[in-house]
Design a protein around this motif. Structure first.
Motif, PDB file in Angstrom:
ATOM      1  N   ASP A 111      -0.062   2.942 -13.983  1.00  0.00           N
ATOM      2  CA  ASP A 111      -1.003   3.047 -15.099  1.00  0.00           C
ATOM      3  C   ASP A 111      -0.276   2.950 -16.436  1.00  0.00           C
ATOM      4  OD1 ASP A 111      -3.579   3.067 -14.232  1.00  0.00           O
ATOM      5  OD2 ASP A 111      -3.930   5.200 -14.549  1.00  0.00           O
ATOM      6  N   MET A 114       2.223   2.154  -3.266  1.00  0.00           N
ATOM      7  CA  MET A 114       1.231   2.774  -4.152  1.00  0.00           C
ATOM      8  C   MET A 114       0.787   4.142  -3.671  1.00  0.00           C
ATOM      9  SD  MET A 114      -1.065  -0.317  -5.550  1.00  0.00           S
ATOM     10  CE  MET A 114      -1.909  -0.629  -4.027  1.00  0.00           C
ATOM     11  N   ALA A 115       1.218   4.505  -2.496  1.00  0.00           N
ATOM     12  CA  ALA A 115       0.706   5.728  -1.870  1.00  0.00           C
ATOM     13  C   ALA A 115       1.412   6.980  -2.344  1.00  0.00           C
ATOM     14  CB  ALA A 115       0.791   5.595  -0.352  1.00  0.00           C
ATOM     15  N   HIS A 116       1.521   7.127  -3.652  1.00  0.00           N
ATOM     16  CA  HIS A 116       2.127   8.330  -4.215  1.00  0.00           C
ATOM     17  C   HIS A 116       1.588   8.548  -5.628  1.00  0.00           C
ATOM     18  CE1 HIS A 116       5.068  11.154  -5.725  1.00  0.00           C
ATOM     19  NE2 HIS A 116       5.516  11.307  -4.501  1.00  0.00           N
ATOM     20  N   PRO A 117       1.131   9.776  -5.899  1.00  0.00           N
ATOM     21  CA  PRO A 117       0.512  10.069  -7.197  1.00  0.00           C
ATOM     22  C   PRO A 117       1.379   9.657  -8.384  1.00  0.00           C
ATOM     23  CG  PRO A 117       0.354  11.981  -5.760  1.00  0.00           C
ATOM     24  CD  PRO A 117       1.182  10.965  -5.037  1.00  0.00           C
ATOM     25  N   SER A 118       2.663   9.983  -8.328  1.00  0.00           N
ATOM     26  CA  SER A 118       3.556   9.653  -9.437  1.00  0.00           C
ATOM     27  C   SER A 118       3.671   8.149  -9.628  1.00  0.00           C
ATOM     28  CB  SER A 118       4.942  10.242  -9.197  1.00  0.00           C
ATOM     29  OG  SER A 118       4.873  11.648  -9.105  1.00  0.00           O
ATOM     30  N   PHE A 157      -7.827  -3.121  -8.080  1.00  0.00           N
ATOM     31  CA  PHE A 157      -7.362  -2.142  -7.119  1.00  0.00           C
ATOM     32  C   PHE A 157      -7.930  -0.764  -7.419  1.00  0.00           C
ATOM     33  CE2 PHE A 157      -4.711  -2.099  -3.620  1.00  0.00           C
ATOM     34  CZ  PHE A 157      -3.885  -3.201  -3.602  1.00  0.00           C
ATOM     35  N   PHE A 158      -7.666  -0.329  -8.626  1.00  0.00           N
ATOM     36  CA  PHE A 158      -8.035   1.034  -8.994  1.00  0.00           C
ATOM     37  C   PHE A 158      -9.547   1.232  -9.011  1.00  0.00           C
ATOM     38  CE2 PHE A 158      -3.802   1.059 -11.430  1.00  0.00           C
ATOM     39  CZ  PHE A 158      -3.137   1.434 -10.284  1.00  0.00           C
ATOM     40  N   LEU A 169       1.457   5.933  -8.838  1.00  0.00           N
ATOM     41  CA  LEU A 169       0.198   5.430  -9.378  1.00  0.00           C
ATOM     42  C   LEU A 169       0.122   5.689 -10.875  1.00  0.00           C
ATOM     43  CD1 LEU A 169      -2.305   6.467  -6.557  1.00  0.00           C
ATOM     44  CD2 LEU A 169      -1.610   4.156  -7.193  1.00  0.00           C
ATOM     45  N   LEU A 170       0.578   6.856 -11.274  1.00  0.00           N
ATOM     46  CA  LEU A 170       0.627   7.157 -12.701  1.00  0.00           C
ATOM     47  C   LEU A 170       1.550   6.183 -13.415  1.00  0.00           C
ATOM     48  CD1 LEU A 170       0.283   8.761 -15.274  1.00  0.00           C
ATOM     49  CD2 LEU A 170       1.870  10.473 -14.380  1.00  0.00           C
ATOM     50  N   LEU A 216      -4.248  -5.131 -10.802  1.00  0.00           N
ATOM     51  CA  LEU A 216      -4.261  -3.716 -10.449  1.00  0.00           C
ATOM     52  C   LEU A 216      -5.570  -3.024 -10.810  1.00  0.00           C
ATOM     53  CD1 LEU A 216      -0.683  -2.348 -11.100  1.00  0.00           C
ATOM     54  CD2 LEU A 216      -1.793  -3.012  -8.988  1.00  0.00           C
ATOM     55  N   VAL A 248       5.964  11.588 -16.450  1.00  0.00           N
ATOM     56  CA  VAL A 248       5.631  11.918 -15.066  1.00  0.00           C
ATOM     57  C   VAL A 248       5.983  13.367 -14.751  1.00  0.00           C
ATOM     58  CG1 VAL A 248       6.177  11.402 -12.657  1.00  0.00           C
ATOM     59  CG2 VAL A 248       5.848   9.544 -14.287  1.00  0.00           C
ATOM     60  N   ALA A 272       0.842  -1.205   0.000  1.00  0.00           N
ATOM     61  CA  ALA A 272       0.000   0.000   0.000  1.00  0.00           C
ATOM     62  C   ALA A 272       0.871   1.247   0.000  1.00  0.00           C
ATOM     63  CB  ALA A 272      -0.927  -0.008   1.211  1.00  0.00           C
ATOM     64  N   LYS A 273       1.958   1.198   0.754  1.00  0.00           N
ATOM     65  CA  LYS A 273       2.869   2.333   0.839  1.00  0.00           C
ATOM     66  C   LYS A 273       3.515   2.593  -0.512  1.00  0.00           C
ATOM     67  CE  LYS A 273       4.590   2.543   4.982  1.00  0.00           C
ATOM     68  NZ  LYS A 273       5.427   2.478   6.207  1.00  0.00           N
ATOM     69  N   LEU A 310       5.610  -5.040  -7.623  1.00  0.00           N
ATOM     70  CA  LEU A 310       4.532  -4.529  -8.469  1.00  0.00           C
ATOM     71  C   LEU A 310       4.988  -4.356  -9.923  1.00  0.00           C
ATOM     72  CD1 LEU A 310       2.856  -1.921  -6.097  1.00  0.00           C
ATOM     73  CD2 LEU A 310       1.765  -3.933  -7.088  1.00  0.00           C
TER      74      LEU A 310
END
Lengths: 106, 106
Positions: free
Chosen positions: A29, A19-23, A86-87, A25-26, A83, A45, A16-17, A64
């Motif tokens: 994707d 994934m815990a950042h906007p960049s 997840f999203f 997560l991008l 994923l 990015v 979770a940690k 990941l």
DNA sequence: TTCCATATTGGCAATATCGCCATATTTGAA
DNA sequence: TTCAAATATGGCGATATTGCCAATATGGAA
């Protein structure tokens, strides 16, 4: 808190940690759609190459994403197929939260 | 990074961040099974009651849990039905990571 | 009212995260 | 070998998170 499961929660928290950042997560994707090298990701990015490299290593540490080398290039890609679930769950939470704030349960 | 989706990644990151702690993941597990008040959660988690209260407010802020008051007690519960998918995906990642470390793609 | 149990909020020190710059490191080409 | 491109790593200040101990609500009972 049970002895045996504490480590399990810590392992989950690591993911979770990661994934815990906007960049990041991008990046997930992007790398789910196609394999990319660091420099291309960096441009997409909009962060420094070294920053992106560190983000990638964080994602890689928890499994990941994976990478392969081709010459001087490092190609990264998503290695896990779940994923999307997840999203979509995240989106569900975001939507229901918007509604919930107007209704009973606060 | 597209203009329009940046906020979306930040919103998602907030949710991931809320889950990025062993104690909070345990709380989500507990509160998914049954409604609980702060003190009971505090005992289960093994952390100070004030610490747990703050954790809960973090989970509540992103809409993962909700609460209701009954007298002096605050009962919390999970408000989203898709957490199982979340957790099973985490387990998948953890397992495939273990295998992956022994194989080709590092 | 006063007292007690429950919960929330401030404050603070310890720790972790973040993002850039600068410095390796690695690889291919000249 | 020497050079340049691509990545990775060190380092460091800035910021955020964490968890405990107060201190402060809040509500029920006496």
């Amino acid at each position: 808190m049970k002895e045996k499961t504490r480590e399990q929660y810590e392992a989950r928290a690591k993911i979770a940690k990661a994934m815990a950042h906007p960049s990041r997560l991008l990046m997930l994707d992007l790398l789910q759609k196609q394999e990319m090298c660091v420099n291309d990701i960096s441009e997409k990015v909009g962060a420094d190459q070294s920053t992106v490299s560190k983000h990638l290593s964080i994602l890689k540490d928890v499994g990941l994403v994976g990478s392969r080398k081709e010459g001087t290039l490092s190609y990264y890609r998503v290695t896990c197929g779940c994923l999307d679930g997840f999203f979509s769950c995240m989106e569900t939470v975001l939507l229901s939260d918007l509604e919930g704030r107007r209704l009973s349960v606060k």
